[in-house]
Design a protein around this motif. Structure first.
Motif, PDB file in Angstrom:
ATOM      1  N   MET A   1       0.836  -1.161   0.000  1.00  0.00           N
ATOM      2  CA  MET A   1       0.000   0.000   0.000  1.00  0.00           C
ATOM      3  C   MET A   1       0.896   1.243   0.000  1.00  0.00           C
ATOM      4  O   MET A   1       1.914   1.291   0.666  1.00  0.00           O
ATOM      5  N   LYS A   2       0.505   2.225  -0.749  1.00  0.00           N
ATOM      6  CA  LYS A   2       1.223   3.492  -0.824  1.00  0.00           C
ATOM      7  C   LYS A   2       0.888   4.354   0.397  1.00  0.00           C
ATOM      8  O   LYS A   2      -0.201   4.262   0.963  1.00  0.00           O
ATOM      9  N   LEU A   3       1.839   5.206   0.774  1.00  0.00           N
ATOM     10  CA  LEU A   3       1.624   6.105   1.902  1.00  0.00           C
ATOM     11  C   LEU A   3       0.432   7.023   1.647  1.00  0.00           C
ATOM     12  O   LEU A   3      -0.346   7.305   2.550  1.00  0.00           O
ATOM     13  N   SER A   4       0.254   7.452   0.421  1.00  0.00           N
ATOM     14  CA  SER A   4      -0.870   8.328   0.077  1.00  0.00           C
ATOM     15  C   SER A   4      -2.217   7.643   0.314  1.00  0.00           C
ATOM     16  O   SER A   4      -3.200   8.310   0.628  1.00  0.00           O
ATOM     17  N   GLU A   5      -2.272   6.319   0.177  1.00  0.00           N
ATOM     18  CA  GLU A   5      -3.507   5.575   0.408  1.00  0.00           C
ATOM     19  C   GLU A   5      -3.760   5.372   1.894  1.00  0.00           C
ATOM     20  O   GLU A   5      -4.900   5.402   2.346  1.00  0.00           O
ATOM     21  N   LEU A   6      -2.710   5.183   2.662  1.00  0.00           N
ATOM     22  CA  LEU A   6      -2.841   4.924   4.088  1.00  0.00           C
ATOM     23  C   LEU A   6      -3.112   6.189   4.890  1.00  0.00           C
ATOM     24  O   LEU A   6      -3.837   6.167   5.873  1.00  0.00           O
ATOM     25  N   LEU A  43       4.915  10.470  -0.597  1.00  0.00           N
ATOM     26  CA  LEU A  43       3.573   9.888  -0.624  1.00  0.00           C
ATOM     27  C   LEU A  43       3.485   8.692  -1.571  1.00  0.00           C
ATOM     28  O   LEU A  43       2.578   7.868  -1.454  1.00  0.00           O
ATOM     29  N   ASP A  44       4.424   8.564  -2.506  1.00  0.00           N
ATOM     30  CA  ASP A  44       4.452   7.434  -3.431  1.00  0.00           C
ATOM     31  C   ASP A  44       5.232   6.237  -2.873  1.00  0.00           C
ATOM     32  O   ASP A  44       5.296   5.192  -3.515  1.00  0.00           O
ATOM     33  N   TYR A  45       5.830   6.383  -1.706  1.00  0.00           N
ATOM     34  CA  TYR A  45       6.592   5.284  -1.102  1.00  0.00           C
ATOM     35  C   TYR A  45       5.636   4.188  -0.631  1.00  0.00           C
ATOM     36  O   TYR A  45       4.503   4.459  -0.254  1.00  0.00           O
ATOM     37  N   ASP A  46       6.111   2.955  -0.639  1.00  0.00           N
ATOM     38  CA  ASP A  46       5.331   1.828  -0.151  1.00  0.00           C
ATOM     39  C   ASP A  46       5.479   1.718   1.361  1.00  0.00           C
ATOM     40  O   ASP A  46       6.575   1.887   1.907  1.00  0.00           O
ATOM     41  N   TYR A  52       0.955   1.513  15.929  1.00  0.00           N
ATOM     42  CA  TYR A  52       0.412   2.593  16.749  1.00  0.00           C
ATOM     43  C   TYR A  52       1.295   2.677  17.984  1.00  0.00           C
ATOM     44  O   TYR A  52       1.464   1.699  18.699  1.00  0.00           O
ATOM     45  N   ILE A  53       1.894   3.820  18.221  1.00  0.00           N
ATOM     46  CA  ILE A  53       2.812   3.973  19.339  1.00  0.00           C
ATOM     47  C   ILE A  53       2.056   4.330  20.619  1.00  0.00           C
ATOM     48  O   ILE A  53       2.050   3.564  21.566  1.00  0.00           O
ATOM     49  N   LYS A  54       1.434   5.498  20.651  1.00  0.00           N
ATOM     50  CA  LYS A  54       0.727   5.927  21.852  1.00  0.00           C
ATOM     51  C   LYS A  54      -0.025   7.218  21.588  1.00  0.00           C
ATOM     52  O   LYS A  54       0.181   7.873  20.579  1.00  0.00           O
ATOM     53  N   GLN A  55      -0.876   7.545  22.534  1.00  0.00           N
ATOM     54  CA  GLN A  55      -1.520   8.846  22.501  1.00  0.00           C
ATOM     55  C   GLN A  55      -0.850   9.685  23.580  1.00  0.00           C
ATOM     56  O   GLN A  55      -0.764   9.281  24.733  1.00  0.00           O
ATOM     57  N   THR A  56      -0.337  10.807  23.184  1.00  0.00           N
ATOM     58  CA  THR A  56       0.364  11.673  24.116  1.00  0.00           C
ATOM     59  C   THR A  56       0.098  13.130  23.786  1.00  0.00           C
ATOM     60  O   THR A  56       0.053  13.494  22.612  1.00  0.00           O
ATOM     61  N   LYS A  57      -0.122  13.931  24.782  1.00  0.00           N
ATOM     62  CA  LYS A  57      -0.336  15.370  24.614  1.00  0.00           C
ATOM     63  C   LYS A  57      -1.399  15.695  23.576  1.00  0.00           C
ATOM     64  O   LYS A  57      -1.262  16.619  22.785  1.00  0.00           O
ATOM     65  N   GLY A  58      -2.444  14.886  23.519  1.00  0.00           N
ATOM     66  CA  GLY A  58      -3.557  15.173  22.633  1.00  0.00           C
ATOM     67  C   GLY A  58      -3.423  14.716  21.199  1.00  0.00           C
ATOM     68  O   GLY A  58      -4.238  15.055  20.369  1.00  0.00           O
ATOM     69  N   PHE A  59      -2.380  13.953  20.881  1.00  0.00           N
ATOM     70  CA  PHE A  59      -2.285  13.441  19.523  1.00  0.00           C
ATOM     71  C   PHE A  59      -1.860  11.974  19.525  1.00  0.00           C
ATOM     72  O   PHE A  59      -1.234  11.498  20.448  1.00  0.00           O
ATOM     73  N   ASP A  60      -2.247  11.275  18.463  1.00  0.00           N
ATOM     74  CA  ASP A  60      -1.866   9.872  18.273  1.00  0.00           C
ATOM     75  C   ASP A  60      -0.585   9.825  17.456  1.00  0.00           C
ATOM     76  O   ASP A  60      -0.440  10.558  16.479  1.00  0.00           O
ATOM     77  N   LEU A  61       0.326   8.938  17.835  1.00  0.00           N
ATOM     78  CA  LEU A  61       1.600   8.793  17.129  1.00  0.00           C
ATOM     79  C   LEU A  61       1.645   7.418  16.470  1.00  0.00           C
ATOM     80  O   LEU A  61       1.457   6.401  17.129  1.00  0.00           O
ATOM     81  N   TYR A  62       1.886   7.404  15.160  1.00  0.00           N
ATOM     82  CA  TYR A  62       1.978   6.176  14.384  1.00  0.00           C
ATOM     83  C   TYR A  62       3.376   6.073  13.792  1.00  0.00           C
ATOM     84  O   TYR A  62       3.885   7.037  13.229  1.00  0.00           O
ATOM     85  N   SER A  63       3.976   4.924  13.916  1.00  0.00           N
ATOM     86  CA  SER A  63       5.298   4.679  13.349  1.00  0.00           C
ATOM     87  C   SER A  63       5.142   3.894  12.057  1.00  0.00           C
ATOM     88  O   SER A  63       4.484   2.849  12.035  1.00  0.00           O
ATOM     89  N   LEU A  64       5.752   4.392  10.988  1.00  0.00           N
ATOM     90  CA  LEU A  64       5.651   3.749   9.683  1.00  0.00           C
ATOM     91  C   LEU A  64       7.041   3.445   9.137  1.00  0.00           C
ATOM     92  O   LEU A  64       7.926   4.305   9.186  1.00  0.00           O
ATOM     93  N   LEU A  65       7.207   2.244   8.606  1.00  0.00           N
ATOM     94  CA  LEU A  65       8.418   1.879   7.889  1.00  0.00           C
ATOM     95  C   LEU A  65       8.064   1.939   6.410  1.00  0.00           C
ATOM     96  O   LEU A  65       7.111   1.276   5.969  1.00  0.00           O
ATOM     97  N   ILE A  66       8.784   2.769   5.651  1.00  0.00           N
ATOM     98  CA  ILE A  66       8.464   2.977   4.245  1.00  0.00           C
ATOM     99  C   ILE A  66       9.677   2.671   3.377  1.00  0.00           C
ATOM    100  O   ILE A  66      10.802   2.622   3.860  1.00  0.00           O
ATOM    101  N   LYS A  67       9.416   2.436   2.092  1.00  0.00           N
ATOM    102  CA  LYS A  67      10.505   2.141   1.150  1.00  0.00           C
ATOM    103  C   LYS A  67      10.125   2.683  -0.220  1.00  0.00           C
ATOM    104  O   LYS A  67       8.994   2.590  -0.653  1.00  0.00           O
ATOM    105  N   ASP A  68      11.124   3.242  -0.892  1.00  0.00           N
ATOM    106  CA  ASP A  68      10.950   3.744  -2.254  1.00  0.00           C
ATOM    107  C   ASP A  68      11.480   2.683  -3.211  1.00  0.00           C
ATOM    108  O   ASP A  68      12.695   2.571  -3.398  1.00  0.00           O
ATOM    109  N   TYR A  69      10.595   1.909  -3.811  1.00  0.00           N
ATOM    110  CA  TYR A  69      11.019   0.849  -4.728  1.00  0.00           C
ATOM    111  C   TYR A  69      11.419   1.396  -6.089  1.00  0.00           C
ATOM    112  O   TYR A  69      11.985   0.679  -6.906  1.00  0.00           O
TER     113      TYR A  69
END
Length: 72
Positions: A1-6, A43-46, A52-69
């Motif tokens: 899935m592309k980052l732009s889709e997620l 945004l075109d990276y896969d 999901y890392i955590k909710q802190t100070k009013g925002f959700d933090l998501y960790s993404l591993l991406i790659k440019d094929y």
């Protein structure tokens, strides 16, 4: 899935922590920011994995591993 889709599923108060996999076990930390500020060719990276890392100070933090094929 592309980052732009997620990225459309990330809530408005969501932040992304982006790490790019260069090759094998070599990774480069790109940074953290609100998802609305992520633009351009990244945004075109896969997306290889999400966490999901955590909710802190009013925002959700998501960790993404991406790659440019496109780089080969």
């Amino acid at each position: 899935m592309k980052l732009s889709e997620l990225i459309i599923y990330v809530p408005d108060e969501g932040w992304l922590e982006l790490t790019e996999e260069i090759r094998g076990n070599y990774k480069v930390f790109l940074g953290k920011c609100p998802h609305k500020y992520i633009q351009g060719e990244v945004l075109d990276y896969d997306v290889l994995s999400t966490e999901y890392i955590k909710q802190t100070k009013g925002f959700d933090l998501y960790s993404l591993l991406i790659k440019d094929y496109r780089k080969g």
